[in-house]
Design a protein around this motif. Structure first.
Motif, PDB file in Angstrom:
ATOM      1  N   VAL A   1       0.962  -1.290   0.081  1.00  0.00           N
ATOM      2  CA  VAL A   1       0.009   0.082  -0.110  1.00  0.00           C
ATOM      3  C   VAL A   1       0.823   1.130  -0.016  1.00  0.00           C
ATOM      4  O   VAL A   1       0.322   2.305   0.235  1.00  0.00           O
ATOM      5  CB  VAL A   1      -0.982   0.085   1.189  1.00  0.00           C
ATOM      6  CG1 VAL A   1      -1.857  -1.392   1.106  1.00  0.00           C
ATOM      7  CG2 VAL A   1      -0.194   0.022   2.633  1.00  0.00           C
TER       8      VAL A   1
ATOM      9  N   ILE B   1      -0.433   4.116  -1.791  1.00  0.00           N
ATOM     10  CA  ILE B   1      -1.516   4.844  -1.411  1.00  0.00           C
ATOM     11  C   ILE B   1      -1.094   5.673  -0.355  1.00  0.00           C
ATOM     12  O   ILE B   1      -1.598   6.792  -0.355  1.00  0.00           O
ATOM     13  CB  ILE B   1      -2.579   3.727  -0.860  1.00  0.00           C
ATOM     14  CG1 ILE B   1      -2.931   2.930  -1.916  1.00  0.00           C
ATOM     15  CG2 ILE B   1      -3.809   4.440  -0.242  1.00  0.00           C
ATOM     16  CD1 ILE B   1      -3.916   1.745  -1.367  1.00  0.00           C
TER      17      ILE B   1
ATOM     18  N   ARG C   1      -7.473   5.549  -3.157  1.00  0.00           N
ATOM     19  CA  ARG C   1      -8.467   4.229  -2.629  1.00  0.00           C
ATOM     20  C   ARG C   1      -9.070   5.080  -1.432  1.00  0.00           C
ATOM     21  O   ARG C   1      -8.580   5.621  -0.562  1.00  0.00           O
ATOM     22  CB  ARG C   1      -7.690   3.228  -2.151  1.00  0.00           C
ATOM     23  CG  ARG C   1      -6.965   2.235  -3.272  1.00  0.00           C
ATOM     24  CD  ARG C   1      -8.180   1.852  -4.003  1.00  0.00           C
ATOM     25  NE  ARG C   1      -7.717   0.596  -4.980  1.00  0.00           N
ATOM     26  CZ  ARG C   1      -7.440   0.833  -6.212  1.00  0.00           C
ATOM     27  NH1 ARG C   1      -7.527   2.200  -6.472  1.00  0.00           N
ATOM     28  NH2 ARG C   1      -6.889   0.259  -6.912  1.00  0.00           N
TER      29      ARG C   1
ATOM     30  N   VAL D   1      -9.426   0.196   1.352  1.00  0.00           N
ATOM     31  CA  VAL D   1      -8.496  -0.588   0.962  1.00  0.00           C
ATOM     32  C   VAL D   1      -8.822  -2.046   1.263  1.00  0.00           C
ATOM     33  O   VAL D   1      -9.301  -2.484   2.458  1.00  0.00           O
ATOM     34  CB  VAL D   1      -7.368  -0.290   1.551  1.00  0.00           C
ATOM     35  CG1 VAL D   1      -6.081  -0.970   1.119  1.00  0.00           C
ATOM     36  CG2 VAL D   1      -6.871   1.246   1.372  1.00  0.00           C
TER      37      VAL D   1
ATOM     38  N   LEU E   1      -7.015  -5.923   1.115  1.00  0.00           N
ATOM     39  CA  LEU E   1      -5.409  -6.516   0.863  1.00  0.00           C
ATOM     40  C   LEU E   1      -5.896  -8.014   0.971  1.00  0.00           C
ATOM     41  O   LEU E   1      -6.875  -8.589   1.818  1.00  0.00           O
ATOM     42  CB  LEU E   1      -4.899  -6.242   2.219  1.00  0.00           C
ATOM     43  CG  LEU E   1      -4.495  -4.715   2.054  1.00  0.00           C
ATOM     44  CD1 LEU E   1      -3.726  -4.449   3.560  1.00  0.00           C
ATOM     45  CD2 LEU E   1      -3.614  -4.187   0.964  1.00  0.00           C
TER      46      LEU E   1
ATOM     47  N   LEU F   1      -2.661   4.384   6.903  1.00  0.00           N
ATOM     48  CA  LEU F   1      -3.482   5.125   5.764  1.00  0.00           C
ATOM     49  C   LEU F   1      -4.541   6.090   6.022  1.00  0.00           C
ATOM     50  O   LEU F   1      -5.078   6.741   5.307  1.00  0.00           O
ATOM     51  CB  LEU F   1      -3.950   4.103   4.649  1.00  0.00           C
ATOM     52  CG  LEU F   1      -2.904   3.055   4.185  1.00  0.00           C
ATOM     53  CD1 LEU F   1      -3.984   2.237   3.336  1.00  0.00           C
ATOM     54  CD2 LEU F   1      -2.109   3.794   3.286  1.00  0.00           C
TER      55      LEU F   1
ATOM     56  N   ARG G   1      -7.842   5.057   6.475  1.00  0.00           N
ATOM     57  CA  ARG G   1      -8.666   4.550   5.657  1.00  0.00           C
ATOM     58  C   ARG G   1      -9.147   3.403   6.193  1.00  0.00           C
ATOM     59  O   ARG G   1      -8.596   2.611   6.881  1.00  0.00           O
ATOM     60  CB  ARG G   1      -8.270   4.652   4.241  1.00  0.00           C
ATOM     61  CG  ARG G   1      -7.913   5.912   3.625  1.00  0.00           C
ATOM     62  CD  ARG G   1      -7.136   5.582   2.331  1.00  0.00           C
ATOM     63  NE  ARG G   1      -7.014   6.687   1.568  1.00  0.00           N
ATOM     64  CZ  ARG G   1      -6.026   7.705   1.664  1.00  0.00           C
ATOM     65  NH1 ARG G   1      -5.304   7.509   2.620  1.00  0.00           N
ATOM     66  NH2 ARG G   1      -5.989   8.699   0.901  1.00  0.00           N
TER      67      ARG G   1
ATOM     68  N   VAL H   1      -9.897  -0.315   6.127  1.00  0.00           N
ATOM     69  CA  VAL H   1      -9.256  -1.455   5.783  1.00  0.00           C
ATOM     70  C   VAL H   1      -9.686  -2.904   5.940  1.00  0.00           C
ATOM     71  O   VAL H   1     -10.254  -3.024   6.943  1.00  0.00           O
ATOM     72  CB  VAL H   1      -7.756  -1.447   6.090  1.00  0.00           C
ATOM     73  CG1 VAL H   1      -6.884  -2.712   5.485  1.00  0.00           C
ATOM     74  CG2 VAL H   1      -6.946  -0.255   5.629  1.00  0.00           C
TER      75      VAL H   1
ATOM     76  N   ASP I   1     -14.644   0.099  -1.898  1.00  0.00           N
ATOM     77  CA  ASP I   1     -13.786   1.377  -2.281  1.00  0.00           C
ATOM     78  C   ASP I   1     -15.124   2.441  -2.723  1.00  0.00           C
ATOM     79  O   ASP I   1     -14.994   3.506  -2.260  1.00  0.00           O
ATOM     80  CB  ASP I   1     -12.939   1.417  -3.534  1.00  0.00           C
ATOM     81  CG  ASP I   1     -12.237   2.817  -3.779  1.00  0.00           C
ATOM     82  OD1 ASP I   1     -11.902   3.378  -2.726  1.00  0.00           O
ATOM     83  OD2 ASP I   1     -12.074   2.720  -4.913  1.00  0.00           O
TER      84      ASP I   1
END
Length: 949
Positions: free
Chosen positions: A336, A339, A349, A352, A354, A375, A377, A379, A444
């Motif tokens: 990432v 990102i 994004r 995210v 993974l 991040l 964000r 995840v 997303d």
């Protein structure tokens, strides 16, 4: 991603009384505290038990199965589930239920919740009632399977329900639609507590008062609530505060006490953070790596020894979890990176996803959490459940309700997610592996609908800037006592512009600093943990930075002092700090040295390096040698001469270092007065040299034993286990030989006994060099190896043991009386490499001291006479050490137990397939196993010597 600081302003007009520290009062007000009543965390402030819907029917159902029935508690596989299970089992047994047991699903076989497979397993125990804790609200099929078998079901849960509820007899959940209960943030263990409290009250009304039950289990409630990271509303703060109070008073279950001990967390001043970072990870490790039944059994154990045994196992599982997580986290962050960083090539994004086929499904939630922090964000990290199915764990950020996000995706794409559940900040889900890309796009897009252009995700909330006078130990202690802090009631965090006065890397990823609020003239100790991620440079002394930090109380050897814990180190906003290089203060130079020397160096040396006592003894020895009568005893005079030489060298080295520090301080004053930045940089280089000298002095201080300066004999003996243990003994021999060579010591193998297939059964090494015995003396003990065996065709893990024993070479002036009648001497032909000499003459010598059973041998010389001389030297060393050990019970036990190469005596664990070597006495842990096995042992030796092992 560019992080920005957003200050959390306290509302005006809030008065919380004069008894609070002003910084704590500001923090409370910014968190919604409006009056002193809001700070009351007594049990009287707990929401009434009867206000939680479904409680009365749950009590009625439980009482129907109290006598003659069989209650089976089915929990979740995390810490909340474990504490909920332990609480329910303990409470029901204490309240007179005739048969109570627990079952926790193995996440790798059965997945989450009350599944039909779990019901089938439960049915083997013939329960009349299944009570779910911390799960069940979405277990439609499992509940139906239980009811079809005639088993009643009571669901106690706190997760968000779906559109339809399972057909259970009773459901108790504060998050059911239409619930009016005042605390929807209860953890699963909180719901279990409310039910047992109501049950206890009902029995008190019908059968009379009894000893309190539910209140005695608040320690479990506190642990589970903290571990599940639920929002700390007023009700949860009461539950945690009361549980912490019980633990601090020593009134907690044996399992929590054992886990605190193994985590090295003191109970007397315990905080919620100690539970979150010391106890909860070890408990969670059981469900992530093995079976949460181990964790529940630990919390149910009443015998302290049994609790300790289970806590040790949980600690081992946690070490294994950490190794797995470190590898997965590194892989995830590498994936990432584009990102996280702005600029050309960056990937946008909002949410995210993974996945790696080699990831461990028990650890993906932790990886999702780490990446989410990086991040900022939401995840989701996935791992394989089976060849066709993935299991994912989601972690979210404030403002994005992750369970609702998954619900919206399921509504838009009905065939995409197989099942899901969770709450605002965390959730779990299952989907087909073939649909992963479809899900990633949907996730997303849905997160983007929630966030839009919301800049809050890249904002760091703080409680503002502290005045210099407020950055104090008193403030840190007030904030520490002002908890519990946690989700939705965060620990106070502050920001400000500081000048980095000094910075040094600790343990590869952490940075130790001294920082000064700009132009304040005061510097503070600071620590930035895990700051040096890949591509992040270490702070440069002299630069300014905006720090986001917390105040911490650092206690070491009984001394409490302030330390700043740095959460973020950000560039200074333009115009907020002075440009140019700041002149370093003397404190920054001295603080970089691990010895914490100061200008008054000689005074510090007095206590730390025994300077005063050495100087006094040097004067005494000098006076004694000046007396002509001393030469009537040449041996005594020679010993005094050697002592004077040692003391002169030590005192001289201390004086030279002290003088260097004093001169540097004077030069620094001149540089500051003249604004000479070049001189300041020169002084910094001198400080680094002085730090090296102080470190050398500290090492010499460790070698204070009478025999530390002597040469050493090192014996290695393979434990039980045949070829595996013998190969391990050979590896240890190579490791110590490489260590000795790197240190410049002369190492000579004087006897070996080869293994039957590979490796050696035993070996003896003579090591000659300055302080050889001092360096090696703490290496005595059992060394444990765990690896995938090269001798096993199945490539399975094996555990092997070998013992190491170190003794000092004895000088001729130390008399060791040996009665020749006590010796049995055997001669035999040498073995191993040696050309024509091998097996030709009986030059090898083995001597047995019959009163003690000590055996020594030497075969490396061609001459039997030389081998006999070396063997006698070894025997004297061992007899000397044995005599010393008679005054030390622990050392004597170790010598007597050399033949018991087993778990109980181990000092160091070498787990090669997890890249982890850990000293079990000091806690020092290293991931570079190849370097250690190649002789990089100094860090282990230094730590054990400094700890006085």
């Amino acid at each position: 991603m560019r992080l920005t600081v957003v200050r959390r302003p306290p509302p005006a007009g809030i008065e919380l009384g004069t008894g609070l520290h002003p910084v704590l009062a500001r923090a409370y007000a910014a968190r919604g505290v409006r009056s002193t009543a809001d700070l009351d965390v007594s049990l009287a402030r707990l929401l009434p038990v009867g206000t939680l819907e479904g409680i009365a029917r749950a009590v009625e159902l439980l009482l129907r199965h109290r006598t003659g029935g069989r209650v089976l508690v089915v929990g979740d596989f995390d810490a909340d589930g474990a504490t909920s299970s332990a609480l329910m089992v303990r409470a029901l047994r204490s309240l007179g239920f005739s048969a109570v047991d627990f079952l926790v699903p193995n996440r790798f076989r059965f997945g989450y919740g009350l599944t039909p497979e779990i019901v089938a397993l439960a049915a083997e125990r013939s329960p009349t009632l299944i009570v779910t804790v911390d799960n069940g609200v979405s277990s439609h099929a499992g509940v139906a399977a239980a009811r079809a078998r005639g088993i009643d079901v009571l669901i106690t849960d706190h997760h968000l329900p779906g559109a339809e509820l399972p057909d259970a007899n009773v459901i108790v959940n504060p998050n059911l639609t239409g619930s009016r209960f005042g605390s929807r943030s209860l953890a699963g263990v909180g719901v279990a507590f409310y039910i047992t409290a109501a049950l206890e009250r009902q029995l008190a009304e019908t059968e009379g008062a009894r000893a309190p039950v539910a209140a005695q289990l608040l320690d479990l409630v506190a642990l589970g609530t903290v571990a599940d990271v639920v929002p700390l509303d007023a009700n949860n703060r009461v539950l945690i505060a009361q549980g912490l109070k019980r633990i601090r008073a020593g009134r907690c279950v044996a399992g929590i006490r054992a886990l605190l001990a193994i985590a090295r967390r003191g109970a007397a001043d315990l905080t919620a953070a100690d539970l979150a970072f010391g106890v909860a990870p070890r408990l969670n490790a059981a469900g992530r790596i093995d079976d949460m039944g181990i964790g529940i059994a630990c919390l149910l154990a009443d015998d302290p020894h049994e609790a300790q045994r289970l806590a040790v196992r949980l600690d081992e599982l946690n070490e294994e979890r950490r190794a797995i997580e470190a590898r997965m986290q590194q892989e995830a962050l590498a994936a990432v990176r584009r990102i996280a960083e702005p600029g050309p090539g960056a990937i946008e994004r909002s949410g995210v996803v993974l996945f790696d086929p080699d990831w461990h499904q028990g650890v993906v939630g932790l990886v999702a959490g780490r990446v989410k922090e990086r991040l900022r964000r939401p995840v989701i990290a996935f791992a394989n459940a089976d060849p066709a199915t993935l299991r994912g764990s989601a972690r979210s950020v404030p403002g994005v309700h992750i369970r609702d996000v998954l619900d919206a995706i399921a509504a838009r794409h009905p065939d995409l997610i197989s099942r899901f559940g969770g709450h605002a900040m965390a959730a779990g889900l299952t989907l087909e592996r073939a649909r992963l890309d479809d899900f990633a796009r949907a996730f997303d897009a849905e997160v983007a609908r929630w966030t839009g252009d919301d800049a809050r995700r890249d904002a760091i909330e703080t409680d503002g800037e502290l005045a210099v006078a407020e950055i104090a130990l008193e403030t840190a202690e007030a904030l520490r006592a002002g908890g519990p802090w946690g989700q939705a009631f965060p620990e106070p965090t502050f920001d400000g512009v500081f000048t980095i006065r000094s910075a040094r890397v600790v343990g590869e990823r952490h940075v130790k600093m001294w920082v000064e609020p700009t132009d304040s003239g005061r510097s503070f100790d600071a620590m930035a943990f895990n700051h040096l991620a890949e591509g992040v440079a270490a702070p440069v002394p002299g630069q300014s930075a905006q720090l986001v930090y917390r105040l911490d109380v650092n206690e070491y050897q009984g001394e409490r002092r302030l330390q700043l814990l740095i959460d973020h180190l950000l560039p200074v906003a333009r115009g907020s700090g002075r440009p140019g290089v700041s002149i370093l203060s003397w404190k920054s130079i001295s603080s970089s040295a691990s010895s914490k020397t100061s200008v008054s160096a000689r005074t510090r040396y007095g206590g730390f390096f025994e300077y005063d006592s050495k100087l006094e003894r040097l004067e005494e020895v000098g006076r004694e040698l000046e007396d002509p009568a001393v030469w009537s005893d040449p041996a005594r005079a020679q010993e005094l001469g050697r002592e004077r030489a040692r003391l002169t060298a030590d005192v001289g080295e201390l004086d030279r270092t002290a003088l260097g520090i004093a001169e540097a301080a004077e030069l620094l004053e001149l540089a500051e007065a003249e604004g000479d930045e070049g001189a300041a940089r020169d002084i910094e280089r001198d400080a680094q040299r002085l730090e090296s000298e102080v470190r050398h002095l500290e090492l010499k201080r460790m070698f204070s034993g009478k025999m530390d300066s002597h040469n050493a004999f090192l014996d290695i003996q393979a434990g039980a286990g045949g070829t595996e243990a013998q190969d391990w003994a050979q590896m240890l021999l190579r490791m110590y030989l490489r260590w000795g060579a790197a240190r410049g010591f002369r190492c000579e193998v004087i006897d070996t006994s080869p293994g039957e297939v590979a490796g050696i059964k035993s070996a003896s090494v003579e090591i000659q060099g300055e302080y050889a015995y001092g360096w090696l003396r703490t290496e005595t003990g059992v060394h444990r190896l765990v690896r995938k065996s090269p001798f096993d065709s199945g490539n399975r893990r094996h555990t092997s043991f070998a013992s190491v024993f170190v003794s000092p070479e004895v000088d001729d002036d130390i008399e060791i009386e040996i009665n020749p009648a006590d010796l049995r001497t055997d001669v035999y032909r040498s073995s191993g490499a040696g050309g024509q000499h091998v097996n030709k003459t009986e030059s090898a010598v083995r001597i047995t001291h019959m009163p003690t059973g000590i055996v020594v041998a030497c075969q490396n010389e061609r001459s039997q006479h030389k081998n006999r001389s070396t063997a006698m030297k070894m025997l004297k060393a061992k007899l000397y050490e044995l005599e010393v050990n008679k005054r030390n019970a622990a050392a004597r036990v170790l010598e007597d137990s050399k033949s018991d190469v087993s778990w109980g005596n181990q000092i160091r664990s070498y787990v090669l397939d997890q890249s982890r070597i850990k000293d079990l006495r000091t806690g020092v842990e290293v991931g570079n196993t190849a370097a250690v096995l190649d002789g990089a042992l100094d860090q282990f030796m230094e730590a054990s010597l400094k700890a006085g092992v």
